[in-house]
Design a protein around this motif. Sequence first.
Motif, short mmCIF file in Angstrom:
data_model
loop_
_atom_site.label_atom_id
_atom_site.label_comp_id
_atom_site.label_asym_id
_atom_site.label_seq_id
_atom_site.Cartn_x
_atom_site.Cartn_y
_atom_site.Cartn_z
N LEU A 221 37.70 41.68 40.89
CA LEU A 221 38.26 40.70 41.82
C LEU A 221 37.53 39.36 41.74
O LEU A 221 38.16 38.30 41.77
CB LEU A 221 38.22 41.25 43.25
CG LEU A 221 38.87 40.36 44.31
CD1 LEU A 221 40.30 39.99 43.95
CD2 LEU A 221 38.83 41.04 45.69
N GLN A 222 36.21 39.39 41.66
CA GLN A 222 35.47 38.14 41.54
C GLN A 222 35.83 37.44 40.23
O GLN A 222 36.09 36.22 40.21
CB GLN A 222 33.97 38.39 41.61
CG GLN A 222 33.13 37.10 41.59
CD GLN A 222 31.64 37.37 41.53
OE1 GLN A 222 31.11 37.71 40.47
NE2 GLN A 222 30.97 37.24 42.66
N ALA A 223 35.84 38.18 39.13
CA ALA A 223 36.18 37.59 37.84
C ALA A 223 37.59 37.03 37.85
O ALA A 223 37.85 35.93 37.35
CB ALA A 223 36.04 38.64 36.74
N GLY A 224 38.53 37.77 38.43
CA GLY A 224 39.90 37.29 38.52
C GLY A 224 40.03 36.02 39.33
O GLY A 224 40.82 35.12 39.00
N THR A 225 39.22 35.92 40.38
CA THR A 225 39.24 34.71 41.21
C THR A 225 38.76 33.50 40.42
O THR A 225 39.37 32.43 40.48
CB THR A 225 38.35 34.92 42.45
OG1 THR A 225 38.89 35.98 43.24
CG2 THR A 225 38.31 33.65 43.29
N PHE A 226 37.67 33.67 39.68
CA PHE A 226 37.17 32.55 38.88
C PHE A 226 38.21 32.11 37.84
O PHE A 226 38.43 30.91 37.63
CB PHE A 226 35.87 32.94 38.17
CG PHE A 226 34.69 33.08 39.09
CD1 PHE A 226 34.56 32.28 40.21
CD2 PHE A 226 33.71 34.02 38.84
CE1 PHE A 226 33.47 32.40 41.07
CE2 PHE A 226 32.61 34.15 39.69
CZ PHE A 226 32.50 33.34 40.80
N GLU A 227 38.86 33.08 37.19
CA GLU A 227 39.86 32.73 36.18
C GLU A 227 41.08 32.07 36.82
O GLU A 227 41.67 31.16 36.25
CB GLU A 227 40.27 33.97 35.41
CG GLU A 227 39.21 34.44 34.42
CD GLU A 227 39.72 35.51 33.48
OE1 GLU A 227 40.70 36.20 33.86
OE2 GLU A 227 39.15 35.67 32.39
N ALA A 228 41.46 32.54 38.01
CA ALA A 228 42.59 31.92 38.71
C ALA A 228 42.30 30.46 39.01
O ALA A 228 43.14 29.57 38.78
CB ALA A 228 42.89 32.70 39.99
N LEU A 229 41.12 30.19 39.53
CA LEU A 229 40.77 28.81 39.89
C LEU A 229 40.58 27.94 38.65
O LEU A 229 40.74 26.71 38.73
CB LEU A 229 39.50 28.81 40.73
CG LEU A 229 39.59 29.56 42.07
CD1 LEU A 229 38.29 29.42 42.84
CD2 LEU A 229 40.76 29.05 42.92
N SER A 230 40.27 28.54 37.52
CA SER A 230 40.12 27.75 36.29
C SER A 230 41.44 27.14 35.84
O SER A 230 41.45 26.20 35.04
CB SER A 230 39.54 28.62 35.16
OG SER A 230 40.52 29.50 34.64
N LYS A 231 42.55 27.67 36.33
CA LYS A 231 43.87 27.16 35.96
C LYS A 231 44.30 25.95 36.78
O LYS A 231 45.33 25.33 36.50
CB LYS A 231 44.92 28.29 36.14
CG LYS A 231 44.68 29.50 35.24
CD LYS A 231 45.65 30.62 35.58
CE LYS A 231 45.44 31.83 34.68
NZ LYS A 231 45.88 31.56 33.28
#
Length: 312
Positions: A221-231
Amino acid sequence: MDELTTVRAWDAGRPGPSEEARTAARARLEAAMARESEGAAPGAGRLSRRIVLRTAFAGLTAAAAGAVVVALDDEGDRAPRLEAVSAAEVLRRAADRSRAAGSDLPVPRDDQYFYTRTYVTQVPVKGGPTRTWNDESWMSVDGSKPSLRQEHGKVHHDPPLGKHEVRWPPTVYSKLQKMPTDPDELLAMFRGNAGAPADDVMAFFEGCMLLMGPRVMPPGLQAGTFEALSKLPHIKLDYHDADVAGREAVGVSHPKASFTFLFDRRTYDYLGLRTEGSSPKKINGEWKQVDHYYETRTLKDIQVVDRIGQHG
C-alpha cells in the motif's frame, strides 16, 4: 569530441535555464571552488578542470531536469557524484525501496494494538525556539477497543469506533487491507474517481494523509501510494532538505499543497512528512491564523503489541 563540446551539445534545442537557475548553478560552482581551495595544499593551483565541469554540468542538469540528488560514492564524503532525477523518479524509487524493505511486523490480530513513537518538531517561520515532542500512540487494530493517542504531548483517549462510523484515512487494518495497491486505482481513489486535473492537489493531499497518521501499511500500500502520486503533474523536488534527526533528505511536494514527503538521499527510505501550519487566534473579534511554522514528523518506532502501555 571534448568535454566542453559535450556539455554544450547536451539537450540542445530546448529552452535554456532561467536566470534564477543560472544564478543558483553559479553559486554552487563558486561554493565548490571555495571548498576545493580550502582543502588543497599550498601552491596546489586552480580548481581541477574535472571538478569545474562536474559542477557546471550539475547546474545545467538542475535547470533541465528539475533538481539534483547528491549521493556519495565508495570513495567517501569528498567524492560526490551528481545524479539528475525528477520528483516522479524519486517517488518511484521510494516505492521500489518500500517493496524491497518489506515489513518484519507480524500480521496483527484484531484484538491487538499498533504502538508508534513519532518524533515531531515545529520550527517557527519567522524564527524563534524549535519545539519538539516524542509522541506515543496505541491504536486498536480493528477499532473495537479504546485507543490512546498523543498529539504534541497531549494525551487523547479515543473511544471505540462505532459500527457505522466512517473515518478517512482509515486506521482499522482490515479496511486498509481492502484498499487497492495498484497505482492507477489508488490515484482514482485519491482524486475521488473524477480524474480531473483540478483534483490533483486533493489527490496529493489524500496520499499524504494516508501516510501521515499512526497506522501500519499492509504490504504494497505504501509503495502503491508513492507510485500513484508520481503520476501527478507539477510535483517538485526540494533537494536541500533534512529530516528531524538531521539526516540529509530530498523532499517531494506539490506547489499548491502544504505537505512535503521526505526521503533519504542515498537509500530513498521514507523518512516522514513536513507540513506548513499555523495556530488560530482571535484578533479584534475575528479568528485569524497566526504563528506560522514548519512541522516535521518522523516515525521512530512501530510495533504490534497486546495492550496499551506496552512497547513491544
